[in-house]
Structures are given as C-alpha cells and as structure tokens.
Design an enzyme around this catalytic site. Sequence first.
Site, PDB file in Angstrom:
ATOM      1  N   THR A  14       0.822  -1.224   0.000  1.00 17.23           N
ATOM      2  CA  THR A  14       0.000   0.000   0.000  1.00 17.23           C
ATOM      3  C   THR A  14       0.848   1.264   0.000  1.00 17.23           C
ATOM      4  OG1 THR A  14      -1.796  -1.150   1.104  1.00 17.23           O
ATOM      5  CG2 THR A  14      -1.783   1.219   1.357  1.00 17.23           C
ATOM      6  N   SER A  57       1.832  -7.453  -0.590  1.00 17.02           N
ATOM      7  CA  SER A  57       2.556  -8.418   0.245  1.00 17.02           C
ATOM      8  C   SER A  57       1.907  -9.803   0.353  1.00 17.02           C
ATOM      9  CB  SER A  57       2.891  -7.832   1.616  1.00 17.02           C
ATOM     10  OG  SER A  57       1.773  -7.785   2.448  1.00 17.02           O
ATOM     11  N   THR A  90       1.840  -4.337   4.402  1.00 19.57           N
ATOM     12  CA  THR A  90       1.773  -4.634   5.836  1.00 19.57           C
ATOM     13  C   THR A  90       1.229  -6.034   6.145  1.00 19.57           C
ATOM     14  OG1 THR A  90      -0.397  -3.587   5.987  1.00 19.57           O
ATOM     15  CG2 THR A  90       1.513  -2.214   6.512  1.00 19.57           C
ATOM     16  N   ASP A  91       0.526  -6.648   5.181  1.00 18.08           N
ATOM     17  CA  ASP A  91      -0.105  -7.953   5.485  1.00 18.08           C
ATOM     18  C   ASP A  91       0.914  -9.014   5.898  1.00 18.08           C
ATOM     19  OD1 ASP A  91      -2.514  -6.804   4.856  1.00 18.08           O
ATOM     20  OD2 ASP A  91      -2.801  -7.874   2.969  1.00 18.08           O
TER      21      ASP A  91
HETATM   22  N1  ASP Z   1      -2.762  -5.552   1.326  1.00 15.87           N
HETATM   23  C1  ASP Z   1      -1.659  -4.620   1.430  1.00 15.87           C
HETATM   24  C2  ASP Z   1      -0.339  -5.376   1.306  1.00 15.87           C
HETATM   25  O1  ASP Z   1       0.041  -6.022   2.253  1.00 15.87           O
HETATM   26  C3  ASP Z   1      -1.745  -3.915   2.709  1.00 15.87           C
HETATM   27  C4  ASP Z   1      -0.643  -2.929   2.963  1.00 15.87           C
HETATM   28  O2  ASP Z   1       0.324  -2.811   2.285  1.00 15.87           O
HETATM   29  O3  ASP Z   1      -0.771  -2.221   3.964  1.00 15.87           O
HETATM   30  O4  ASP Z   1       0.291  -5.302   0.278  1.00 15.87           O
END
Ligand code: ASP
Length: 325
Positions: A14, A57, A90-91
């Site tokens: 993200t 991710s 973040t995932d």
């Molecule tokens: N779904 C996203 C990822 O992990 C969430 C993020 O980056 O915060 O790529």
Amino acid sequence: MTKKRIFVIHTGGTISMEEDKQSGVVKPSYENPLHSFHHLLSETTDIFSAAPFHLPSPHITPKEMLGLKQLLEETYNNEPFDGAVITHGTDTLEETAYFLDLTLELDVPVVVTGAMRSNNEIGSDGLYNFISAVRVASCDEAKGKGVLVVLNDEIHSADNATKTHTSNISTFHSPQYGPLGIITKKKIIFQREPIHQAKLPVTAVDKQVALIKAYAGMDSSLLTFLANTHYDGVVIEALGQGNLPPAALPAVKELIDKDIPVVLVSRCFNGIVQDTYEYEGGGRQLKELGVIFSNGLNGQKARLKLLIALSSPDTGDKMENIFNQ
Ligand code: ASP
C-alpha cells in the site's frame, strides 16, 4: 555532520499504491510515489535504492524473502551502507522482517516499514513512516538490535511485531513486551534491548510447512491429510498454554512417527506454551509424544523458523533448542 548512506529497497504494498477516486479501490501505481520524496532526506542522508520486485505483500513468498537477504548482503559487500530500509505491504511485513532477523548477517540497522493508507488518501501514513524508518536506520543506537519494524512513531523488534488491526494506522504492536522504542519529532528513543538470537544459515526455502489453528471440537482429519501429503513440518496454534482436543492426537502421533516435526505455539496473543496439563490432549502428553514447544512466537513466525531450520543442513537434533531461543 557526515551524511549516512542508506540503502532503500522498495518491494510494493500500500505504501506504493494509489486510491482510485472514482471506485475507491486501492491498486499499485505505475511510478512508486516514494521515489519523488528521497530529496526530503538529502540533507542528512545519501539514499540509493533498488526495487527487485513490486508486489502486494500477500504475493510475497519465502523465495522473495531469501532474495532480499541476498540483495542486502551482496549490496553491502560491494558498496557498504550505514543502514537499510525496506518498504513492504503490511499484510506479511512481520514475516519478511522476521525471516531477515533470523538469517541476515549484517552489522548495520535494517528497518522494515509500510503504510495502511495509500499515497493519495487523506491521512496517508506512507511518506511519514518512510521518513521515520530512514531516521531509525540512520541512528547509531539502532545498531545491533536485529531487524526493526517502524510504523506510526514506534520501533518494534521483528520477533514481536505483529499486525493487529485490518485498517487502523496503529496496527503494529508487540503483544506482551511493547515497542523497543519511540520516534518523536526530534529524537529516536530506545526503551529496552531485544534478546539476541543465534542466526540460522539459509540458502534454500523449498520445504513445505503448514500452519493449522486448533479449535474446540477439532479432530484428526486435517493433520492426517498433512501426514500423507508432501509436508515436511507442521506448526499448530494450540489452545491456551499448549493443549489440543483429544480427537486430534492420533494424527499428531502419526506425523511424529513419520518424522514430520510438529511445533506448538498458542492461539493466545500473550504468554508461552508449556507442558502444564496432564489430561488427554494436554501439554504434558504432547511433550511426551515429541511435540516441540515454541518460546512465544506467533504461528506465522514459528512456521518461517521451522521452514528455515528444515532447510538448514545442520539442524539435525537441534530443533528443540532452536525453538527454545
Ligand atoms: N494488502 C496490502 C499489502 O500487504 C496492505 C498494505 O500494504 O498495507 O500489500
């Protein structure tokens, strides 16, 4: 003041995405928006960067994690840097951070960061987290503390940090122990030292390790399936202090009889698993069967540790010790 040389690796997530104002969906943007902000840090740091892949991710696997370890070490050997920052979705951020923490042989700060709101959303946290991560990677006290996770003005150790909220920007926490430190407008303040753990050698990540969550009424069917397919190891998120429903025991025994290691963590967020209870399926019985008790890791991190340990040529009978650390 001499400028710190910081190596930045952008991997996607993200932090490098944009929101479509019409539909509200968030998707990867053509040009990583963070590139245009490197100049904001140019007074104190000399940034050079790489983008070996551009992935949300959930698409990242241990192969990309191993690739990042190798990229960091090779780059350091060719053109040494004072610190490194990895931007990441973040995932699965905590998994990449922990993989690097377990395996990376580098003596400079390595910081992983991400964002909960994409670049053009109101209240976007990407640029702020990126600048915070570069500040921590440039800071002398961050040296020797293992791989660090920096978001939302907090510094976490890779082995404790975990994503706790689906959308809130204060999503990363270190259950039980709290953050290692905080970031203020003017200072980076560390409040405690992490425990150092031995590095595990890794050159390949081709073993298959499953992660299964225990639940009331669980039987042996899923675990029996794993015992009879191509899995090399299993991590179970057990109940409470480390107990399983009795109906799951025949399959645990079958896995161990087939030399497939079974590692136990708890589905509780705090505390560690122990062989406390002596009833059918209790921890005492699981220990006697040969189940390995992990020391406080969550399921996804214990899974990576088992994967790396199984891939390592000299793990042998040291598996129990590895999970004691
Ligand atoms: N779904 C996203 C990822 O992990 C969430 C993020 O980056 O915060 O790529």
